[in-house]
Scaffold this motif. Sequence first.
Motif, PDB file in Angstrom:
ATOM      1  N   ARG A 167       0.770   4.015  -3.076  1.00  0.00           N
ATOM      2  CA  ARG A 167       0.430   5.589  -2.772  1.00  0.00           C
ATOM      3  C   ARG A 167       1.659   6.192  -3.108  1.00  0.00           C
ATOM      4  O   ARG A 167       1.455   7.518  -3.740  1.00  0.00           O
ATOM      5  N   ARG A 168       2.835   5.971  -2.794  1.00  0.00           N
ATOM      6  CA  ARG A 168       3.836   6.793  -3.164  1.00  0.00           C
ATOM      7  C   ARG A 168       3.978   6.968  -4.839  1.00  0.00           C
ATOM      8  O   ARG A 168       4.165   8.235  -5.155  1.00  0.00           O
ATOM      9  N   ARG A 173      -7.743  -1.474  -8.252  1.00  0.00           N
ATOM     10  CA  ARG A 173      -6.621  -1.171  -7.485  1.00  0.00           C
ATOM     11  C   ARG A 173      -6.110  -2.514  -6.639  1.00  0.00           C
ATOM     12  O   ARG A 173      -4.978  -2.658  -6.356  1.00  0.00           O
ATOM     13  N   GLU A 194       0.740  -1.202  -0.056  1.00  0.00           N
ATOM     14  CA  GLU A 194       0.145  -0.076   0.023  1.00  0.00           C
ATOM     15  C   GLU A 194       0.705   1.292  -0.028  1.00  0.00           C
ATOM     16  O   GLU A 194       0.444   2.212  -0.542  1.00  0.00           O
ATOM     17  N   ARG A 195       2.021   1.143   0.839  1.00  0.00           N
ATOM     18  CA  ARG A 195       2.651   2.425   0.767  1.00  0.00           C
ATOM     19  C   ARG A 195       3.404   2.620  -0.547  1.00  0.00           C
ATOM     20  O   ARG A 195       3.806   3.821  -0.909  1.00  0.00           O
ATOM     21  N   GLU A 233       1.656   6.560  -6.992  1.00  0.00           N
ATOM     22  CA  GLU A 233       0.457   7.048  -7.404  1.00  0.00           C
ATOM     23  C   GLU A 233       0.766   8.715  -7.262  1.00  0.00           C
ATOM     24  O   GLU A 233       0.482   9.352  -8.168  1.00  0.00           O
ATOM     25  N   TRP A 234       1.393   9.014  -6.213  1.00  0.00           N
ATOM     26  CA  TRP A 234       1.530  10.580  -6.057  1.00  0.00           C
ATOM     27  C   TRP A 234       2.592  11.089  -7.073  1.00  0.00           C
ATOM     28  O   TRP A 234       2.375  12.076  -7.683  1.00  0.00           O
TER      29      TRP A 234
END
Length: 302
Positions: free
Chosen positions: A10-11, A137, A6-7, A13-14
């Motif tokens: 998220r990184r 996702r 997940e981390r 995606e940003w």
Amino acid sequence: MSGPPERLLRRLEWRLGRRLDGRLQGSYRTVWHGAGIDFTDLRAYTPEDDVRHIDWNVTARLDEPFVRQYTEDRELTAWLVVDKSASMRFGAHEGKDSVATELAVSLAKLVSQGGNRVGAILFDNAVQRVIPPRTGRDQILRIAQELLKPSPAAAKPARSGRPAATTDLSAMFHLAAKTTATRRSLIFLMSDFIGDPGWDRPLGMLTHRHEVVVIRIVDPAELDLPDLGLILVEDAETGEQLLVDTSDPLLRGRLAGQVDAREAELADAMRRAGVAAHRITTDQDLLSALVQMVRTAGQVRR
């Protein structure tokens, strides 16, 4: 699902949203098509268009270039074929394996937009993991989770006196062909191509049925050995160890010759397979390399 996958997602995606601002998502649709493409309309040519889409009959009739517009098959299936062998753990910046993981998750995120399905084949000689293609996702998180798992190849080689086997790249390509046999797919193939020779034929057979994007991941130290004095080096594939003096000019010259020969042999094998590999190094900015890869993909597409 939470934790490292997940981390990581998220990184990425940003970074993808901040750095690419939609440019790459639009670009890949004009380069990597689905299983079916339907003609929908004509419009005036612009410098950003792919010249292969020019309608020459209309262009000749109107004396102005026009391009065909297509609606892509919305059921595009993409596969991430990732080499998880021991040699992929070599390199700076957490190694080639880390680069392959981030690249694979980034590609999965980009390709999955619009409802496209993404699957993965993770290969080493000991264990092969196949993740069937799905959308959403959660599927990207599952792929990220599998990519982050330690490979069985990470275990120390047996000390029985017989060296461990080098990567069987032919077996990896045969597995990819068998797994994807039922539907024409877009295949992203990520490897350092350190392994047994003879893989050009099965790779060539894979490209006859699918659209294959070959990504070769290398570390700069594999191309130009740094001067570090006397060091102990170990072959990640076989476990063999050797004490070498990296400051010895004769040794450096001999190694440089071997690198040149290996690069030439790789280039010849890629040509025989009918592909042109995108080379990404562990010290490159990943997203810049990703954008450049998409921009040049149309030039090497079969």
